[in-house]
Design a protein around this motif. Structure first.
Motif, PDB file in Angstrom:
ATOM      1  N   LEU A   1      18.470  58.037  43.522  1.00  0.00           N
ATOM      2  CA  LEU A   1      19.045  56.694  43.490  1.00  0.00           C
ATOM      3  C   LEU A   1      19.065  56.075  44.880  1.00  0.00           C
ATOM      4  N   GLU A   2      18.984  54.758  44.921  1.00  0.00           N
ATOM      5  CA  GLU A   2      19.117  53.995  46.156  1.00  0.00           C
ATOM      6  C   GLU A   2      20.268  53.003  45.996  1.00  0.00           C
ATOM      7  N   MET A   3      20.980  52.766  47.090  1.00  0.00           N
ATOM      8  CA  MET A   3      22.003  51.727  47.095  1.00  0.00           C
ATOM      9  C   MET A   3      21.398  50.496  47.769  1.00  0.00           C
ATOM     10  N   LEU A   4      21.135  49.481  46.968  1.00  0.00           N
ATOM     11  CA  LEU A   4      20.536  48.250  47.455  1.00  0.00           C
ATOM     12  C   LEU A   4      21.640  47.269  47.826  1.00  0.00           C
ATOM     13  N   VAL A   5      21.587  46.748  49.037  1.00  0.00           N
ATOM     14  CA  VAL A   5      22.484  45.687  49.473  1.00  0.00           C
ATOM     15  C   VAL A   5      21.759  44.357  49.342  1.00  0.00           C
ATOM     16  N   ILE A   6      22.397  43.405  48.684  1.00  0.00           N
ATOM     17  CA  ILE A   6      21.847  42.062  48.503  1.00  0.00           C
ATOM     18  C   ILE A   6      22.750  41.116  49.276  1.00  0.00           C
ATOM     19  N   ASP A   7      22.367  40.837  50.503  1.00  0.00           N
ATOM     20  CA  ASP A   7      23.138  39.925  51.345  1.00  0.00           C
ATOM     21  C   ASP A   7      22.765  38.504  50.954  1.00  0.00           C
ATOM     22  N   THR A   8      23.714  37.779  50.390  1.00  0.00           N
ATOM     23  CA  THR A   8      23.429  36.413  49.929  1.00  0.00           C
ATOM     24  C   THR A   8      23.246  35.444  51.087  1.00  0.00           C
ATOM     25  N   ASN A   9      23.651  35.867  52.281  1.00  0.00           N
ATOM     26  CA  ASN A   9      23.648  35.002  53.465  1.00  0.00           C
ATOM     27  C   ASN A   9      24.606  33.814  53.333  1.00  0.00           C
ATOM     28  N   VAL A  10      25.523  33.906  52.379  1.00  0.00           N
ATOM     29  CA  VAL A  10      26.654  32.979  52.312  1.00  0.00           C
ATOM     30  C   VAL A  10      27.758  33.619  53.135  1.00  0.00           C
ATOM     31  N   LYS A  11      28.076  33.041  54.268  1.00  0.00           N
ATOM     32  CA  LYS A  11      28.975  33.686  55.214  1.00  0.00           C
ATOM     33  C   LYS A  11      30.427  33.455  54.826  1.00  0.00           C
ATOM     34  N   HIS A  12      31.241  34.428  55.206  1.00  0.00           N
ATOM     35  CA  HIS A  12      32.676  34.330  54.933  1.00  0.00           C
ATOM     36  C   HIS A  12      33.436  34.808  56.156  1.00  0.00           C
ATOM     37  N   SER A  13      34.721  34.563  56.162  1.00  0.00           N
ATOM     38  CA  SER A  13      35.592  35.044  57.232  1.00  0.00           C
ATOM     39  C   SER A  13      36.947  35.389  56.641  1.00  0.00           C
ATOM     40  N   HIS A  14      37.444  36.592  56.965  1.00  0.00           N
ATOM     41  CA  HIS A  14      38.758  37.005  56.461  1.00  0.00           C
ATOM     42  C   HIS A  14      39.901  36.302  57.179  1.00  0.00           C
TER      43      HIS A  14
ATOM     44  N   ARG B   1      27.739  45.090  41.708  1.00  0.00           N
ATOM     45  CA  ARG B   1      28.985  44.350  41.897  1.00  0.00           C
ATOM     46  C   ARG B   1      28.965  43.707  43.278  1.00  0.00           C
ATOM     47  N   MET B   2      29.756  42.669  43.452  1.00  0.00           N
ATOM     48  CA  MET B   2      29.964  42.180  44.808  1.00  0.00           C
ATOM     49  C   MET B   2      30.785  43.208  45.562  1.00  0.00           C
ATOM     50  N   THR B   3      30.632  43.233  46.878  1.00  0.00           N
ATOM     51  CA  THR B   3      31.401  44.173  47.691  1.00  0.00           C
ATOM     52  C   THR B   3      31.990  43.425  48.871  1.00  0.00           C
ATOM     53  N   GLY B   4      33.157  43.826  49.300  1.00  0.00           N
ATOM     54  CA  GLY B   4      33.810  43.138  50.411  1.00  0.00           C
ATOM     55  C   GLY B   4      34.834  42.141  49.921  1.00  0.00           C
ATOM     56  N   GLY B   5      35.312  41.314  50.830  1.00  0.00           N
ATOM     57  CA  GLY B   5      36.422  40.424  50.539  1.00  0.00           C
ATOM     58  C   GLY B   5      36.099  39.257  49.638  1.00  0.00           C
ATOM     59  N   GLY B   6      34.807  38.918  49.500  1.00  0.00           N
ATOM     60  CA  GLY B   6      34.420  37.844  48.612  1.00  0.00           C
ATOM     61  C   GLY B   6      34.193  36.524  49.315  1.00  0.00           C
ATOM     62  N   PHE B   7      33.985  35.472  48.485  1.00  0.00           N
ATOM     63  CA  PHE B   7      33.708  34.114  48.963  1.00  0.00           C
ATOM     64  C   PHE B   7      32.382  34.046  49.722  1.00  0.00           C
ATOM     65  N   GLY B   8      31.473  34.929  49.375  1.00  0.00           N
ATOM     66  CA  GLY B   8      30.197  35.063  50.062  1.00  0.00           C
ATOM     67  C   GLY B   8      29.934  36.523  50.332  1.00  0.00           C
ATOM     68  N   GLY B   9      29.028  36.786  51.257  1.00  0.00           N
ATOM     69  CA  GLY B   9      28.746  38.165  51.605  1.00  0.00           C
ATOM     70  C   GLY B   9      27.711  38.795  50.708  1.00  0.00           C
ATOM     71  N   ALA B  10      27.898  40.055  50.379  1.00  0.00           N
ATOM     72  CA  ALA B  10      26.852  40.846  49.730  1.00  0.00           C
ATOM     73  C   ALA B  10      27.293  41.404  48.390  1.00  0.00           C
ATOM     74  N   ALA B  11      26.285  41.669  47.564  1.00  0.00           N
ATOM     75  CA  ALA B  11      26.446  42.483  46.370  1.00  0.00           C
ATOM     76  C   ALA B  11      25.721  43.803  46.606  1.00  0.00           C
ATOM     77  N   ILE B  12      26.116  44.816  45.856  1.00  0.00           N
ATOM     78  CA  ILE B  12      25.417  46.093  45.886  1.00  0.00           C
ATOM     79  C   ILE B  12      24.890  46.393  44.496  1.00  0.00           C
ATOM     80  N   ALA B  13      23.776  47.098  44.454  1.00  0.00           N
ATOM     81  CA  ALA B  13      23.201  47.515  43.185  1.00  0.00           C
ATOM     82  C   ALA B  13      22.740  48.961  43.318  1.00  0.00           C
ATOM     83  N   LEU B  14      23.167  49.803  42.397  1.00  0.00           N
ATOM     84  CA  LEU B  14      22.746  51.195  42.355  1.00  0.00           C
ATOM     85  C   LEU B  14      21.498  51.277  41.496  1.00  0.00           C
ATOM     86  N   VAL B  15      20.404  51.725  42.085  1.00  0.00           N
ATOM     87  CA  VAL B  15      19.091  51.571  41.459  1.00  0.00           C
ATOM     88  C   VAL B  15      18.320  52.889  41.508  1.00  0.00           C
ATOM     89  N   ASP B  16      17.694  53.230  40.395  1.00  0.00           N
ATOM     90  CA  ASP B  16      16.727  54.332  40.397  1.00  0.00           C
ATOM     91  C   ASP B  16      15.606  53.995  41.368  1.00  0.00           C
TER      92      ASP B  16
END
Length: 392
Positions: free
Chosen positions: A216-229, A339-354
């Protein structure tokens, strides 16, 4: 990952000083496999450190000054060691500089050390961790800084204490009301493992992930929608959780369980209830994920990842269309879960992929973003990796 950032940090340091470097330290970003917005509610989380790191190269100074520079910023920021104890929380440094200087401030404050006994330092940073992508670039800066200063100033703090000091810097110096998950993951990370963390007791358990052996690979999908906590939406979610706990007469939402939700719904307005429901159900999903990983392995956690994303989208309302599109496209193309990962309002999703389906999933996500007229995402894989360390 390459170590270009390591070389960049050393090169930047050489532009600041001719002094012989004292060493180089680094700390990783993190992916949170599951357990979002549960940390500041004293709940459960399951993050892992990633093989993207922030590096800091450090050299001594002849004066009582601490100076920080970053490969991503043009300005060099400094303060005297004498002024450090009172620099925060009313400092006006650029946000990037508030992280390392805030760590120094928190370490001096916590240790009670006489600043006249400390040596001045130049710190040069470079990073592989995407900023604003939900991969905790801030904790990577904090972890690298704390590890370096702890060694150089001989403060004797252990890794959990360094994580606490990183959180203090983020909360009190930067003003971002985050929990301690990110710092703990960055400090305690282990190869091929996640850190199951009880955010109330800070007890941890190393949970084997087995991604590589399962193909399996953990794919990060950075939407490039920036956020700040440090901005308002994150604070609003935290305030809603505190309001829900107050209504229920408890110290934190950790004390609510699944069978309490019916009673909670009767006592709260709709928005506050949905915020609380996310936290309660997400805590249960973390516990379930630990059990499933142990009993059945990583191929069996897909439904939990999807349920987590749906809860963040619908109950906590921290997703954005780009994140939803990333999750939907990845799963439609064969990802085990996403799923999305992190605080939200942008940022990245992760996908667990064969591994055999990785390129298909990447192509599907890219095509879905084009079809939706979103900006292009940045796609890359990460592996569970080691926590903060001294590199040289």
């Amino acid at each position: 990952m390459t170590q270009e950032a390591s070389a960049d940090a050393r090169t930047l340091l050489s532009t600041l000083t001719d002094a012989t470097p004292l060493g180089e330290w680094s700390a990783p970003g993190r992916v949170n496999l599951i357990g979002e917005h549960t940390d500041y509610n004293d709940g459960f989380v399951l993050p892992f450190a990633i093989d993207c790191r922030t590096y800091v190269a450090v050299a001594p100074r002849d004066d009582a000054t601490i100076r920080v520079a970053s490969a991503f910023a043009s300005d060099v920021v400094e303060t005297t060691l004498a002024d450090l104890p009172t620099r925060f929380p009313n400092d006006r440094s650029p946000e990037w500089a508030a992280y390392p200087l805030g760590v120094a401030w928190a370490m001096v404050r916590a240790s009670g050390v006489d600043t006249t006994t400390l040596r001045g330092l130049d710190l040069a940073f470079a990073s592989e961790v995407s900023v604003g992508a939900g991969l905790s670039s801030s904790a990577a800066i904090e972890g690298a800084t704390a590890s370096a200063l702890n060694d150089i100033w001989a403060l004797g703090s252990d890794r959990v204490e360094l994580a606490r000091l990183g959180r203090a810097a983020e909360n009190d110096a930067v003003g971002a009301p985050t929990g301690i998950m990110d710092q703990m993951a960055s400090m305690l990370g282990r190869p091929d493992a996640a850190i199951f963390l009880d955010c109330r007791s800070l007890e941890t358990e190393v949970v084997t992930l087995g991604f590589a052996t399962s193909g399996l690979e953990m794919l990060v999908i950075d939407t490039n929608v920036k956020h700040s906590h440090a901005t308002g939406s994150y604070r609003e979610r935290r305030a809603s959780c505190e309001k829900a706990a107050t209504i229920m007469g408890i110290a934190s939402l950790r004390e609510l369980h699944m069978d309490d939700l019916e009673r909670a719904e009767q006592m709260m307005d709709d928005v506050t209830f949905r915020r609380a429901r996310h936290v309660v159900t997400e805590n249960q999903r973390v516990l379930d994920a630990v059990r499933v990983l142990h009993d059945d392995g990583p191929n069996a956690i897909g439904d939990l990842l999807l349920a987590s994303h749906a809860s963040m989208r619908d109950d906590f309302e921290i997703s954005v269309p780009e994140l939803d599109t990333a999750v939907e496209a990845a799963v439609s193309a064969g990802a085990i879960g996403a799923r999305m990962t992190g605080g939200g309002f942008g940022g990245a999703a992760i996908a667990l992929v064969d591994r055999a389906k990785l390129e298909r999933v990447k192509d599907a996500v890219t095509a879905a973003f084009v079809a939706s007229r979103f900006g292009a995402p940045t796609l890359f894989t990460v592996a569970p990796s080691e926590g903060a360390r001294r590199d040289a």
